[in-house]
Design an enzyme around this catalytic site. Structure first.
Site, PDB file in Angstrom:
ATOM      1  N   SER A 143     -21.107 -22.461  87.515  1.00 13.80           N
ATOM      2  CA  SER A 143     -20.124 -22.789  88.373  1.00 13.80           C
ATOM      3  C   SER A 143     -18.592 -22.543  87.933  1.00 13.80           C
ATOM      4  CB  SER A 143     -20.031 -24.105  88.976  1.00 13.80           C
ATOM      5  OG  SER A 143     -21.192 -24.268  89.680  1.00 13.80           O
ATOM      6  N   GLU A 155      -4.868 -10.161  20.268  1.00 13.71           N
ATOM      7  CA  GLU A 155      -5.257  -8.974  20.262  1.00 13.71           C
ATOM      8  C   GLU A 155      -4.697  -7.885  19.470  1.00 13.71           C
ATOM      9  OE1 GLU A 155      -8.327  -8.463  22.171  1.00 13.71           O
ATOM     10  OE2 GLU A 155      -8.412 -10.364  22.008  1.00 13.71           O
TER      11      GLU A 155
END
Length: 842
Positions: A484, A90
Site C-alpha cells: 500500500s 640507516e
C-alpha cells in the site's frame, strides 16, 4: 745493479698493465651495468599509493580504502626527531656522501668477513639513496648486478635531487611492518599517535624497523625489538642528536605498542560499501585503492547512529514477539566451560552482548557462567518473552519456569541488566548487580534510509541488522513489493486527471475476469466493505477496493507514468494489481519517490557522495552542479548572498502533489499510522505498506525537510505472522528514528502552493461541512474544483461484479453530469494479476 733496475721496471710495468686492465674492467663494468638503467628522473613525479579517505558530511573520517596503508607527508612536516632517528640508524653520513658511501661499504665488507667466519647474517652498506633506488627502481633481488645498478642510480639521483627530496621519498615509501608504509602510517599503527607526538624511544623504534620489520614485532619479538630500539637510541646519542640524559630516559622507557583506534564516529558499514561501489564504478579500482582520493559523503553521523539503533531495536522487538529459537550451541558433556568461553567467538551481530554458559536452572532463575570467576543470574522475568518459536511465526506455550527455556550446558547470549523492561504502564523494576537478560540475534532483516527531499542527499542508510552477518543491502539491493505504500501514486494520477479529494468511491466487492477464465477478487485487509467513501479515506484507511476501482476508472496508463516519473519502477506491467503495490522496487527508490512528493513534485537524484577530490585537492566530481557565480569570494563585504538557480525538473503538478501530501497527513493524524501522534507532534505525512500474507512490511514518511523509509521482511520471503503489518513492524522503527532526527527542530508546516483553496469538508459525504457535522477535515482543493452543496463526483463500480457501472458525476437527485472514465486513454481495459498484492492495508 742494472739487473735490479730491470726487475723493478718490469714489476712496475706489470702493475701498470694490471692497473690499466683493472681500470678498463671498471669502465666496462660501469658501461655494462649502465645499459638500460631505469629513468631515475621519473621520481620527480613520484605518485605513491595513497589511501582513499571517506569523510562524513561533517568532515569526520568514516572509512579508508587502500592496498598499502600510507599517508604521504612532505619532508617539511616530518618532525626533525624522526629524520634524525632514521639517519642515525640507516645512514649516518647521509648529508655528506654523494649517493654511495665508500666508508660504509668498507666497514660492511670487514664486518661481513667476520660474520661469515662466525656463521652470522651478512650486513649491508647501502645508503638511504641506494635504498630509495632499490625500492623504487631496481628491486630487491640478491645479485651483484642489482647492487651495481643500485649504486649507479644512487650516484645519478644525487645529481638530480636534493637530500631532502631523497629523504622525503624514503620516509614515505619504506615498509615498516604492521601493514604500514611510510612513517606517518607506522606512527599510527604502532603507537596510535601522530608523528609529532612520538617520544625519542618511539621514533627510535620506527627507525629500527627497515632492515627486518617482521623480526622486531613489539609483541611477538619484544626483547629483540627493544634491543634494536636501544641500539638506535645509542646511535642517536653518538651522532649528537640527543643528550645522554635523553638517551638514558629513552632506553628506560618500556616498549609498548598501542593498537590503532579506528576513530570512526559511527558504524556506517552499509553506507560506506555503497560509496565504495560507486567510486569503483566511476573511477576504477586502482584509483579507489591507490589514488589518495578525498571523498566527502552525505552521511550525517548522528542520523546514522539513530538509524542503525532504530533498525536494530525494531528487528529485535519483532523477533522477541515471535519466540525463542534455542541456544547458540550446547556444551558437550565433560567440557570445561571456562576454557570453552575463552576461545568462544561471538556470533556476527552480537555486538555488545556476552557469551555465557547455563550452569544451573531453577524455577525462578538460571545461573550462568561468563568467565572463570564471573557468574550471573537470568531471572524468570527476563525469560517470559522466550516462548517456543513455531512455524509461520506462531508461539508455543507460555513460559512459567526457567527450565521451559534453558537447560544446563546451553550456550546463550546475554546482556547486563540494571532494571527490567518497562511494562505496559511504563514502570520498571530495579535489578541487583549480576542480573542478565537473555538475548537472541533476529533472523528477520530490513533496511532504513533517510534523505534530504530537496537535494537527494542520503543522510543515513542501513541495509541490515549487521553488515558482518550479511553484506546484502536491503535498502538498495532488495527488490520487494511495496504494498500500500505505492497507493499515493495511484491517487496522484487520479487528481491529475480531474478527480478531487471529495470524489466518492464505492468500497464494495470487486471482481475482474482473467484471460484464463478465473476471477480476481481483491479484498480490504479488514475483509469488510464500507460502501461509498470519499477519496481521502482511501489513502487514510488504505482501502484496497477503493484503490482498485479508482485505478480502473483513471486507467493504468497514468499510474504507470507516475511509477516511471517518480522512479519507483521503470517498466511497470499493465496490470491492475500493480495499483496495490504488486510490482517490485527498492527502499531507496521508494524513498526517492516520496522525497519528490515532499518537495512539491520536483525531480531529485539520490546521492551518497557530495564531492570527490584527487590527491592534489582538485575537485573531480561534484553532485551539485548548479552554477554559483558569487560563491567563491575571499571575504564578505556586505554583498547580498548569491542566488542559486533551482534547476530541478518538475515531474508532478505541485497542486496535485500537495493534495496527496495533505491526504497522507491524514494517515498520520487519524489513519493507519496514527500511533505517530503519541510520540511526535509536528507536521508529518506518510503511508504504511503490507503485502500478501504479511511478507513485506513498509513505512514511508516525511516532514517538510526530511524523508525516511523503513522496510522489514525475511530475505527468503515468508509470512511475518498473523497481525504483523507495516504499522506494527516498520512504523515503530521509523518513529524511533524520527524522534531523534527531529529533536530540537522547529516544526515547519508543509508548503502550500498557489492555486490551493482549503475547504472544511464532511468526510462522510465529500460535501462542504455544515453546522453540526462531526466528521470534518480541512481539505485541499484546486481552485475551481471545490465541491458544491449540490453535487459530488462518484465512482460507483467498474468491476465485473454484475453491471459495468461508469464513473459519473451526480447531482443530489442522481443525474449523470460527467463523462465515463472507466477505460485508459488508449481505450484498452487493464488486466488484473491474480498473484498480485490484494490485502495491503497497513
Amino acid at each position: 745493479m742494472r739487473r735490479f733496475f730491470r726487475i723493478v721496471l718490469y714489476g712496475f710495468s706489470v702493475l701498470f698493465l694490471l692497473g690499466l686492465i683493472g681500470a678498463g674492467g671498471g669502465i666496462y663494468a660501469i658501461w655494462y651495468y649502465s645499459q638500460n638503467l631505469p629513468d631515475h628522473t621519473q621520481l620527480a613525479n613520484y605518485s605513491p599509493k595513497i589511501s582513499t579517505r571517506v569523510h562524513a558530511g561533517d568532515g569526520q573520517v568514516i572509512a579508508e580504502f587502500a592496498t598499502e596503508k600510507r599517508s604521504f607527508v612532505p619532508i617539511g612536516v616530518i618532525p626533525l626527531r624522526i629524520k634524525q632517528a632514521f639517519i642515525a640508524a640507516e645512514d649516518q653520513r647521509f648529508y655528506e656522501h654523494r649517493g654511495v658511501d665508500p666508508k660504509a661499504l668498507a666497514r660492511a665488507m670487514l664486518t661481513n668477513v667476520k660474520n661469515y667466519l662466525e656463521g652470522r647474517r651478512m650486513v649491508g652498506g647501502s645508503t638511504i639513496t641506494q635504498q630509495v633506488a632499490k625500492n623504487f627502481l631496481v628491486g630487491s633481488e640478491r645479485r651483484l648486478e642489482r647492487k651495481a645498478r643500485e649504486a649507479l642510480i644512487a650516484l645519478r639521483m644525487e645529481n638530480v635531487f636534493t637530500k631532502d627530496q631523497i629523504l622525503e621519498l624514503y620516509l614515505n615509501e619504506i615498509f615498516l611492518g604492521y601493514g604500514a608504509y611510510g612513517v606517518a602510517a607506522a606512527s599510527l599503527n604502532y603507537f596510535d599517535k601522530s608523528m609529532d607526538e612520538l617520544t625519542v624511544a618511539e621514533a627510535a623504534y620506527l627507525a629500527a624497523l627497515p632492515k627486518a620489520p617482521g623480526n622486531y614485532h613489539p609483541v611477538r619479538y619484544h626483547d629483540a625489538a627493544k634491543t634494536r630500539r636501544d641500539w638506535v637510541v645509542g646511535r642517536m646519542q653518538i651522532e649528537g642528536f640527543i643528550t645522554p640524559q635523553e638517551a638514558a630516559a629513552a632506553i628506560a622507557e618500556p616498549l609498548v605498542a598501542a593498537e590503532r583506534r579506528e576513530n570512526v564516529p559511527v558504524n556506517a558499514a552499509y553506507f560506506v560499501e555503497e560509496v565504495r561501489r560507486e567510486l569503483s564504478q566511476q573511477f576504477g579500482e586502482d584509483e579507489l585503492y591507490e589514488g589518495g582520493l578525498s571523498v566527502r559523503t552525505t552521511v550525517n553521523p548522528e542520523f546514522q547512529r539513530l538509524a542503525d539503533r532504530a533498525l536494530r531495536s525494531g528487528l529485535i522487538a519483532y523477533d522477541r514477539r515471535h519466540g525463542w529459537r534455542g541456544p547458540v550451541a550446547q556444551l558437550q558433556q565433560g567440557t570445561d566451560w571456562a576454557e570453552y568461553l575463552k576461545g568462544a567467538e561471538k556470533p556476527a551481530g552480537a555486538r555488545d552482548w556476552l557469551v555465557a554458559v547455563v550452569l544451573k536452572v531453577e524455577n525462578n532463575a538460571a545461573t550462568i557462567g561468563l568467565g572463570p570467576e564471573q557468574a550471573g543470574i537470568i531471572p524468570l522475568s527476563e525469560l517470559l518473552w522466550a516462548r517456543p518459536w513455531m512455524a509461520e511465526q506462531k508461539l508455543g506455550l507460555e513460559v512459567t519456569k526457567a527450565s521451559d527455556v534453558l537447560a544446563v550446558g546451553d550456550i546463550v547470549l546475554v546482556e547486563p541488566m540494571s532494571e527490567s523492561e518497562p511494562n505496559k504502564d511504563g514502570v520498571t523494576v530495579a535489578y541487583p548487580e549480576g542480573t542478565y537478560g537473555l538475548r537472541q540475534i533476529p533472523n528477520i532483516d530490513g533496511g532504513i534510509i533517510a534523505m534530504d527531499p530537496h537535494t537527494g542527499r542520503v543522510l543515513a542508510m542501513s541495509g541490515g541488522y549487521e553488515f558482518a552477518r550479511s553484506e546484502f543491502n536491503r535498502a538498495t539491493q532488495a527488490r520487494r513489493q511495496p504494498g500500500s505504500s505505492f497507493k499515493p501514486f495511484v491517487y496522484l494520477a487520479a487528481l491529475d486527471n480531474g478527480y478531487t479529494p471529495a470524489t466518492v468511491i464505492l468500497d464494495y466487492p470487486f471482481v475482474m475476469k482473467q484471460p484464463d477464465g478465473s476471477k480476481w477478487k481483491p479484498q480490504n485487509y479488514s475483509k469488510t466493505f464500507y460502501g461509498p467513501t470519499v477519496m481521502r479515506l482511501g489513502i487514510v484507511k488504505s482501502r484496497n477496493l477503493m484503490t482498485v476501482r479508482l485505478a480502473k476508472a483513471v486507467g493504468m496508463g497514468p499510474i504507470i507514468d507516475n511509477a516511471a516519473k517518480f522512479g519507483v519502477m521503470d517498466d511497470m506491467p499493465y496490470e491492475l494489481a500493480m495499483a496495490l503495490g504488486a510490482g517490485e522496487t527498492t527502499l531507496a527508490r521508494m524513498a526517492t519517490a516520496y522525497a519528490m512528493l515532499a518537495n512539491g513534485g520536483k525531480k531529485i537524484t539520490p546521492t551518497f557522495i557530495d564531492r570527490v577530490q584527487d590527491r592534489a585537492g582538485v575537485t573531480i566530481y561534484r553532485h551539485d552542479k548548479r552554477p554559483c557565480g558569487g560563491c567563491r569570494v575571499a571575504a564578505w563585504g556586505g554583498q547580498p548572498p548569491p542566488v542559486i538557480p533551482d534547476q530541478r525538473e518538475v515531474v508532478s503538478d505541485p497542486i496535485s502533489t500537495y493534495q496527496i501530501v495533505s491526504m497522507m497527513e491524514g494517515v498520520v493524524k487519524r489513519g493507519t499510522a496514527a500511533r505517530i501522534r503519541r510520540y511526535l507532534n509536528v507536521p508529518l505525512a506518510g503511508k504504511t505498506g503490507t503485502t500478501n500474507e504479511s511478507q513485506d512490511t513498509w513505512f514511508m514518511g516525511f516532514s517538510p525537510n526530511l524523508v525516511a523509509g523503513v522496510y522489514v521482511g525475511f530475505d527468503a520471503p515468508r509470512t511475518l505472522g498473523r497481525g504483523e503489518t507495516g504499522s506494527s513492524v516498520a512504523l515503530p522503527i521509523w518513529i524511533e528514528f524520527m524522534q531523534g532526527a527531529l529533536a530540537g527542530k522547529r516544526a515547519t508546516p508543509f508548503r502550500v502552493p498557489e492555486g490551493i483553496r482549503m475547504v472544511l469538508m464532511n468526510t462522510d459525504t465529500g460535501l462542504p461541512a455544515k453546522p453540526g457535522d462531526e466528521k470534518i477535515v480541512q481539505e485541499a482543493f484546486r481552485r475551481g474544483t471545490e465541491p458544491g452543496f449540490n453535487s459530488v463526483m462518484v465512482i460507483l463500480d467498474g468491476s465485473d461484479n454484475g453491471s459495468q457501472a461508469p464513473t459519473v458525476q451526480l447531482d443530489e437527485e442522481g443525474n449523470v453530469i460527467a463523462p465515463d472514465r472507466s477505460r485508459d486513454p488508449k481505450g484498452e481495459p487493464p488486466q488484473a494479476n491474480k498473484k498480485g498484492t490484494d490485502s495491503g492495508l497497513y
